[in-house]
Scaffold this active site. Structure first.
Site, short mmCIF file in Angstrom:
data_model
loop_
_atom_site.label_atom_id
_atom_site.label_comp_id
_atom_site.label_asym_id
_atom_site.label_seq_id
_atom_site.Cartn_x
_atom_site.Cartn_y
_atom_site.Cartn_z
CE LYS A 159 -3.37 -1.13 -0.60
NZ LYS A 159 -3.79 -1.92 -1.79
CB THR A 218 2.51 -1.48 -5.43
OG1 THR A 218 2.80 -1.49 -4.05
CG2 THR A 218 3.29 -2.55 -6.15
CD1 TRP A 266 1.30 6.66 -10.38
CD2 TRP A 266 1.93 7.38 -8.33
NE1 TRP A 266 1.65 7.98 -10.48
CE2 TRP A 266 2.04 8.44 -9.24
CE3 TRP A 266 2.26 7.59 -7.00
CZ2 TRP A 266 2.48 9.71 -8.85
CZ3 TRP A 266 2.69 8.86 -6.61
CH2 TRP A 266 2.80 9.90 -7.53
CG HIS A 301 4.58 -6.37 -1.31
ND1 HIS A 301 4.65 -5.08 -1.79
CD2 HIS A 301 3.27 -6.74 -1.43
CE1 HIS A 301 3.44 -4.70 -2.19
NE2 HIS A 301 2.59 -5.68 -1.99
NE ARG A 341 0.57 6.59 0.82
CZ ARG A 341 -0.67 6.32 0.43
NH1 ARG A 341 -1.05 5.07 0.21
NH2 ARG A 341 -1.55 7.27 0.26
CE LYS A 371 -10.72 9.36 1.45
NZ LYS A 371 -10.69 10.01 2.76
N GLY A 372 -5.64 8.14 -3.10
CA GLY A 372 -4.38 8.56 -3.73
C GLY A 372 -3.89 9.90 -3.24
P1 PAP Z 1 -0.69 -2.89 -3.23
O1 PAP Z 1 0.42 -2.94 -2.23
O2 PAP Z 1 -1.89 -3.74 -2.82
O3 PAP Z 1 -0.26 -3.16 -4.63
P2 PAP Z 1 -0.57 -0.08 -3.63
O4 PAP Z 1 -0.81 0.18 -5.06
O5 PAP Z 1 0.83 -0.09 -3.12
O6 PAP Z 1 -1.29 -1.41 -3.19
O7 PAP Z 1 -1.30 1.04 -2.77
C1 PAP Z 1 -2.52 1.57 -3.11
C2 PAP Z 1 -2.46 3.05 -2.77
O8 PAP Z 1 -1.92 3.76 -3.88
C3 PAP Z 1 -3.85 3.60 -2.54
O9 PAP Z 1 -3.69 4.66 -1.61
P3 PAP Z 1 -4.89 5.19 -0.67
O10 PAP Z 1 -5.50 3.97 -0.05
O11 PAP Z 1 -4.22 6.07 0.35
O12 PAP Z 1 -5.81 5.94 -1.54
C4 PAP Z 1 -4.19 4.11 -3.93
O13 PAP Z 1 -5.25 5.04 -3.95
C5 PAP Z 1 -2.89 4.72 -4.34
N1 PAP Z 1 -2.75 4.87 -5.80
C6 PAP Z 1 -3.15 3.99 -6.76
N2 PAP Z 1 -2.90 4.48 -7.98
C7 PAP Z 1 -2.35 5.71 -7.80
C8 PAP Z 1 -1.89 6.73 -8.70
N3 PAP Z 1 -1.96 6.57 -10.02
N4 PAP Z 1 -1.38 7.86 -8.16
C9 PAP Z 1 -1.32 8.04 -6.83
N5 PAP Z 1 -1.74 7.11 -5.93
C10 PAP Z 1 -2.26 5.96 -6.41
#
Ligand code: PAP
Length: 329
Positions: free
Chosen positions: A76, A79, A81, A141, A163, A296-297
């Site tokens: 989280k 990844t 992105w 991971h 993060r 939310k990102g």
């Molecule tokens: P994973 O470890 O299960 O692969 P991962 O992609 O690392 O998950 O984390 C998801 C987070 O990245 C989410 O954050 P949030 O819960 O705080 O919102 C997700 O919204 C965020 N995320 C996904 N895509 C993007 C992007 N294009 N730009 C910025 N943040 C993003």
């Protein structure tokens, strides 16, 4: 009324384990889990059973090539992105980022850059990777101490992303609540937070995960590029250019004139990816909704969830474990 549950991803299953994994599990320290029934401590980090089987297979069978690129992340931390960005960056000649049928427009990033131990090696003890074109892009991971030997022995490059732990925790809590086994009931924020702070979390303790890569990136900056979600959010163009340099594919002056950097960032942006049909409606073969990876990102969403005491506790841990080494959030 019975609510429908999505099928559980394979890495969360706790049956169909190999004899090797079952034997190993019986020797490892265990703790009650909060996604699966138990976490097991292997090489200093916590895993669930099936995922650990993927780790063992990956350690045994993955043969890194000199041209491979490995995206390593704490869960989280962004990844999805970075998968999108690295895929678009290294394939920008084959697939120009402004192309109407760019693969990112119809595939979730996790399909384009697969996880080693959570996908490839959890589905097959020794998967056939011959269809991957060079440079092969994978993600993991895995903590530094658990990387397959061939990763150290080869010239392959590692991009590491982590993060702010407060945002990571909230993102992880929200995500795992969607994946949890129905029979395990609801995990309160407080219970899960306590485990996270004790390091008992997927691939935790988070501080040891970060420190392992941070220290190695200082010793070997040609091999490991260390990046945080917050840095990428704040200066995306700068870090994209640095990543291109690090990976040996710098932007040419012609590409700079054509604004390729901006085009890559645009196609990989949260707004663009989260609004694509494939990410709104699609699912991964393992059953997770693609939309679960786009919440939310934002930086700082923890402010909406954590109490003052929680913030103090986590900040104290970061202060003690990370600051002395120059790693700040
Ligand atoms: P994973 O470890 O299960 O692969 P991962 O992609 O690392 O998950 O984390 C998801 C987070 O990245 C989410 O954050 P949030 O819960 O705080 O919102 C997700 O919204 C965020 N995320 C996904 N895509 C993007 C992007 N294009 N730009 C910025 N943040 C993003």
């Amino acid at each position: 009324m019975q609510t429908s549950q999505p099928p559980m991803p394979r890495y969360l299953k706790e049956d169909e384990l190999s004899q090797e994994c079952t034997t190993l599990l019986s020797t490892l320290p265990a703790e009650r889990g909060w996604v699966c029934s138990a976490f097991y401590n292997y090489q200093g980090f916590w895993h669930n059973a099936r995922q650990l089987q993927g780790v063992l297979s990956c350690q045994k069978h993955f043969q890194a090539q000199d041209t491979d690129i490995l995206l390593v992340t704490t869960p989280k931390s962004g990844t999805t992105w970075l998968k999108a960005i690295l895929f678009t960056l290294v394939n920008r000649i084959r697939f120009p980022p402004t192309q109407d049928d760019h693969p990112l427009l119809s595939n979730n990033p996790h399909m384009l850059v697969p996880f080693l131990e959570l996908k490839l090696y959890v589905e097959d003890e020794s998967p056939d990777l011959s269809s991957f074109v060079s440079p092969r892009l994978f993600s993991t991971h895995l903590p530094y101490v658990s990387l397959p030997k061939s990763v150290h022995d080869s010239q392959c490059k590692l991009v590491y992303l982590c993060r702010n732990p407060k945002d990571t925790f909230i993102s992880l809590w929200a995500f795992t609540n969607k994946l949890r086994l129905q029979e395990m009931g609801t995990n309160s924020l407080e219970q899960v937070f306590d485990k996270f702070c004790k390091g008992v979390s997927l691939y935790g303790p988070f501080w040891d995960h970060m420190l392992g890569y941070w220290q190695e990136s200082l010793k070997n900056p040609e091999k490991i590029y260390f990046l945080t979600y917050e840095e990428m959010k704040e200066q995306p163009s700068l870090h994209l250019r640095k990543l291109a340099d690090f990976l040996g594919c710098p932007f040419s002056s012609k590409e700079e004139e054509e604004n390729v950097v901006e085009s890559i960032l645009k196609i990989c942006s949260f707004d663009n990816l989260s609004n694509l049909k494939v990410n709104k409606e699609g699912k991964l073969p393992s059953g997770e909704n693609n939309s679960a990876f786009f919440r939310k990102g934002e930086v700082g969403d923890w402010k909406n969830y954590l109490t003052t005491e929680m913030v103090e506790r986590l900040e104290k841990i970061c202060e003690e474990k990370l600051h002395g080494l120059g790693l700040k959030f």
